[in-house]
Design a protein around this motif. Structure first.
Motif, PDB file in Angstrom:
ATOM      1  N   ASN A  62     -54.696   8.246 -17.698  1.00 43.30           N
ATOM      2  CA  ASN A  62     -54.792   7.029 -18.733  1.00 43.30           C
ATOM      3  C   ASN A  62     -55.028   7.365 -20.189  1.00 43.30           C
ATOM      4  O   ASN A  62     -54.971   6.390 -21.028  1.00 43.30           O
ATOM      5  CB  ASN A  62     -55.749   5.892 -17.984  1.00 43.30           C
ATOM      6  CG  ASN A  62     -55.332   5.597 -16.628  1.00 43.30           C
ATOM      7  OD1 ASN A  62     -54.417   5.033 -16.491  1.00 43.30           O
ATOM      8  ND2 ASN A  62     -56.219   5.989 -15.778  1.00 43.30           N
ATOM      9  N   LEU A  63     -55.338   8.489 -20.274  1.00 42.47           N
ATOM     10  CA  LEU A  63     -55.359   9.051 -21.556  1.00 42.47           C
ATOM     11  C   LEU A  63     -54.785  10.152 -22.291  1.00 42.47           C
ATOM     12  O   LEU A  63     -54.245  11.029 -21.460  1.00 42.47           O
ATOM     13  CB  LEU A  63     -56.980   9.425 -22.115  1.00 42.47           C
ATOM     14  CG  LEU A  63     -58.139   8.592 -21.555  1.00 42.47           C
ATOM     15  CD1 LEU A  63     -59.525   9.268 -21.353  1.00 42.47           C
ATOM     16  CD2 LEU A  63     -58.191   7.271 -22.133  1.00 42.47           C
ATOM     17  N   ILE A 113     -55.797   5.719 -25.561  1.00 42.18           N
ATOM     18  CA  ILE A 113     -55.804   5.140 -24.275  1.00 42.18           C
ATOM     19  C   ILE A 113     -54.342   4.810 -24.265  1.00 42.18           C
ATOM     20  O   ILE A 113     -53.572   3.888 -24.710  1.00 42.18           O
ATOM     21  CB  ILE A 113     -56.533   3.693 -24.537  1.00 42.18           C
ATOM     22  CG1 ILE A 113     -58.033   4.304 -24.635  1.00 42.18           C
ATOM     23  CG2 ILE A 113     -56.460   3.117 -22.867  1.00 42.18           C
ATOM     24  CD1 ILE A 113     -58.913   2.979 -24.996  1.00 42.18           C
ATOM     25  N   ASN A 114     -53.734   5.295 -23.016  1.00 38.44           N
ATOM     26  CA  ASN A 114     -52.271   5.350 -22.810  1.00 38.44           C
ATOM     27  C   ASN A 114     -51.962   4.290 -21.688  1.00 38.44           C
ATOM     28  O   ASN A 114     -51.284   5.008 -20.797  1.00 38.44           O
ATOM     29  CB  ASN A 114     -51.882   6.907 -22.457  1.00 38.44           C
ATOM     30  CG  ASN A 114     -50.221   6.809 -22.483  1.00 38.44           C
ATOM     31  OD1 ASN A 114     -49.623   6.221 -23.418  1.00 38.44           O
ATOM     32  ND2 ASN A 114     -49.739   7.677 -21.831  1.00 38.44           N
ATOM     33  N   ARG A 115     -52.119   3.144 -21.815  1.00 36.48           N
ATOM     34  CA  ARG A 115     -51.534   2.227 -20.618  1.00 36.48           C
ATOM     35  C   ARG A 115     -50.843   1.020 -21.514  1.00 36.48           C
ATOM     36  O   ARG A 115     -51.254  -0.173 -21.512  1.00 36.48           O
ATOM     37  CB  ARG A 115     -52.896   1.422 -20.000  1.00 36.48           C
ATOM     38  CG  ARG A 115     -53.620   2.651 -19.132  1.00 36.48           C
ATOM     39  CD  ARG A 115     -54.724   2.020 -18.265  1.00 36.48           C
ATOM     40  NE  ARG A 115     -54.014   1.241 -17.249  1.00 36.48           N
ATOM     41  CZ  ARG A 115     -54.212   0.059 -16.823  1.00 36.48           C
ATOM     42  NH1 ARG A 115     -55.101  -0.731 -17.478  1.00 36.48           N
ATOM     43  NH2 ARG A 115     -53.743  -0.446 -15.472  1.00 36.48           N
ATOM     44  N   ASN A 139     -53.040  -1.550 -22.923  1.00 35.42           N
ATOM     45  CA  ASN A 139     -54.118  -0.611 -22.803  1.00 35.42           C
ATOM     46  C   ASN A 139     -55.488  -1.140 -22.179  1.00 35.42           C
ATOM     47  O   ASN A 139     -56.529  -0.811 -22.591  1.00 35.42           O
ATOM     48  CB  ASN A 139     -54.439   0.041 -24.446  1.00 35.42           C
ATOM     49  CG  ASN A 139     -53.318   0.862 -24.680  1.00 35.42           C
ATOM     50  OD1 ASN A 139     -52.375   1.495 -24.095  1.00 35.42           O
ATOM     51  ND2 ASN A 139     -52.864   0.498 -26.079  1.00 35.42           N
ATOM     52  N   LEU A 190     -58.606  -1.846 -19.930  1.00 35.35           N
ATOM     53  CA  LEU A 190     -59.797  -1.103 -19.376  1.00 35.35           C
ATOM     54  C   LEU A 190     -59.919  -1.449 -17.982  1.00 35.35           C
ATOM     55  O   LEU A 190     -60.745  -2.270 -17.470  1.00 35.35           O
ATOM     56  CB  LEU A 190     -61.075  -0.979 -20.064  1.00 35.35           C
ATOM     57  CG  LEU A 190     -61.141  -0.770 -21.654  1.00 35.35           C
ATOM     58  CD1 LEU A 190     -62.420  -1.050 -22.002  1.00 35.35           C
ATOM     59  CD2 LEU A 190     -60.740   0.635 -21.711  1.00 35.35           C
ATOM     60  N   THR A 217     -59.823   4.430 -16.354  1.00 37.80           N
ATOM     61  CA  THR A 217     -59.597   4.539 -17.645  1.00 37.80           C
ATOM     62  C   THR A 217     -61.144   4.726 -17.945  1.00 37.80           C
ATOM     63  O   THR A 217     -61.276   5.477 -18.830  1.00 37.80           O
ATOM     64  CB  THR A 217     -59.030   3.345 -18.331  1.00 37.80           C
ATOM     65  OG1 THR A 217     -57.733   3.384 -17.751  1.00 37.80           O
ATOM     66  CG2 THR A 217     -58.926   3.706 -19.761  1.00 37.80           C
ATOM     67  N   LEU A 245     -62.579   7.939 -19.780  1.00 40.92           N
ATOM     68  CA  LEU A 245     -63.369   7.967 -21.292  1.00 40.92           C
ATOM     69  C   LEU A 245     -64.854   8.511 -21.052  1.00 40.92           C
ATOM     70  O   LEU A 245     -64.892   9.404 -22.036  1.00 40.92           O
ATOM     71  CB  LEU A 245     -63.333   6.442 -21.642  1.00 40.92           C
ATOM     72  CG  LEU A 245     -62.171   5.940 -22.063  1.00 40.92           C
ATOM     73  CD1 LEU A 245     -62.255   4.369 -22.337  1.00 40.92           C
ATOM     74  CD2 LEU A 245     -61.833   6.514 -23.582  1.00 40.92           C
ATOM     75  N   GLY A 270     -55.235   3.294 -29.552  1.00 37.62           N
ATOM     76  CA  GLY A 270     -54.484   2.698 -28.318  1.00 37.62           C
ATOM     77  C   GLY A 270     -53.067   3.138 -28.503  1.00 37.62           C
ATOM     78  O   GLY A 270     -52.560   3.188 -29.576  1.00 37.62           O
ATOM     79  N   VAL A 274     -56.947  -2.118 -27.610  1.00 42.20           N
ATOM     80  CA  VAL A 274     -57.401  -2.342 -26.237  1.00 42.20           C
ATOM     81  C   VAL A 274     -57.481  -3.923 -25.788  1.00 42.20           C
ATOM     82  O   VAL A 274     -58.372  -4.564 -26.518  1.00 42.20           O
ATOM     83  CB  VAL A 274     -58.584  -1.826 -25.557  1.00 42.20           C
ATOM     84  CG1 VAL A 274     -59.089  -2.294 -24.385  1.00 42.20           C
ATOM     85  CG2 VAL A 274     -58.540  -0.312 -25.489  1.00 42.20           C
TER      86      VAL A 274
END
Length: 259
Positions: free
Chosen positions: A5-6, A19-21, A26, A28, A32, A36, A56, A63
């Protein structure tokens, strides 16, 4: 460092965390937050890392909050544990890190996203960003330190207004009330963060860490003055102090090594 997710990269002594959603703005989720926690710990103990830029993926959101579906059925006890673990392992871990964290807020920073940005030491927002703590619209309050850090940054009256109304503020308004340090066009966001860290990288690493620790002590239930006095004294024991003084006397640029 391989995460689901990162996206992480260390380049020129700067750790970049994205943060790669993007499809979930993005948000949380548990995974994730776990990732983190791991990369924050890595930053703190890795000498190569002199500073961190946290952002993000995409252009819509830094986020946009926590993943509500994950805790919709929680009991009160489970809610407390969720907040405690998140604060201890991620949000407080960022604030207490010896490395300088900059939040590059590239869009919506809402709920847990704004709390994440507020845990960072410096916040830079793109001019399209919107920030807020909408938890009361769900029957909740901020649980990752948001009530405390927002009050520290903007004062009691403004903090209560923003939390109680759940209203978002623009990047320009956020800068006006002290919630962010700088506002820049989105294409310039990472560059502005790099500009600040490239200056910080020229300073003594142990002194930077001591300064962060002392500033944060002023916000917690400890004697910040005593923390500063002790940290000040310890700086005299470092090779960087001797180098800094010698460079000043010799009228040259100091070469700090973090020792």
């Amino acid at each position: 460092m391989a995460y689901q997710n990162l996206i992480t990269e260390v380049k020129a002594n700067i750790l970049y965390i994205t943060i790669n959603r993007e499809k979930s703005l993005n948000a949380l989720n548990k995974d994730t937050l776990t990732e983190l926690a791991d990369v924050i710990a890595y930053a703190g103990k890795t000498a190569e890392v002199r500073g961190v830029i946290l952002t993000g993926a995409g252009e819509k959101a830094f986020v946009a909050g926590a993943d509500i579906k994950e805790f919709a059925d929680y009991s009160g006890k489970q809610g407390e544990e969720l907040a405690k673990r998140g604060q201890d392992e991620v949000f407080n871990a960022i604030e207490n890190s010896p490395k300088l964290f900059i939040a590059a807020i590239n869009g919506f920073a809402l709920g847990g996203g704004l709390e994440l940005a507020m845990a960072c030491h410096i916040r830079i927002a793109s001019d399209n960003a919107k920030l807020g703590l909408p938890e009361v619209t769900l029957g909740l309050i901020p649980g990752y330190g948001g009530t405390q850090r927002l009050t520290q940054l903007v004062g009691k009256g403004k903090a209560i207004e923003l939390i109680a109304t759940a209203n978002m503020v623009t990047a320009v308004e956020a800068e006006k009330i002290g919630l962010v340090n700088h506002v820049v066009p989105q294409p310039d966001l990472i560059g502005k963060a790099e500009e600040i860290l490239n200056v910080v990288k020229q300073r003594a690493p142990l002194a930077i860490s001591a300064a962060i620790k002392s500033v944060i002590a002023s916000l917690n239930d400890v004697n910040g003055y005593a923390t500063e006095i002790e940290a000040f004294g310890k700086c005299f024991e470092t090779a960087d102090f001797k180098e800094g003084v010698n460079a000043f006397v010799e009228k040259r640029k100091a070469n700090f090594t973090g020792h």
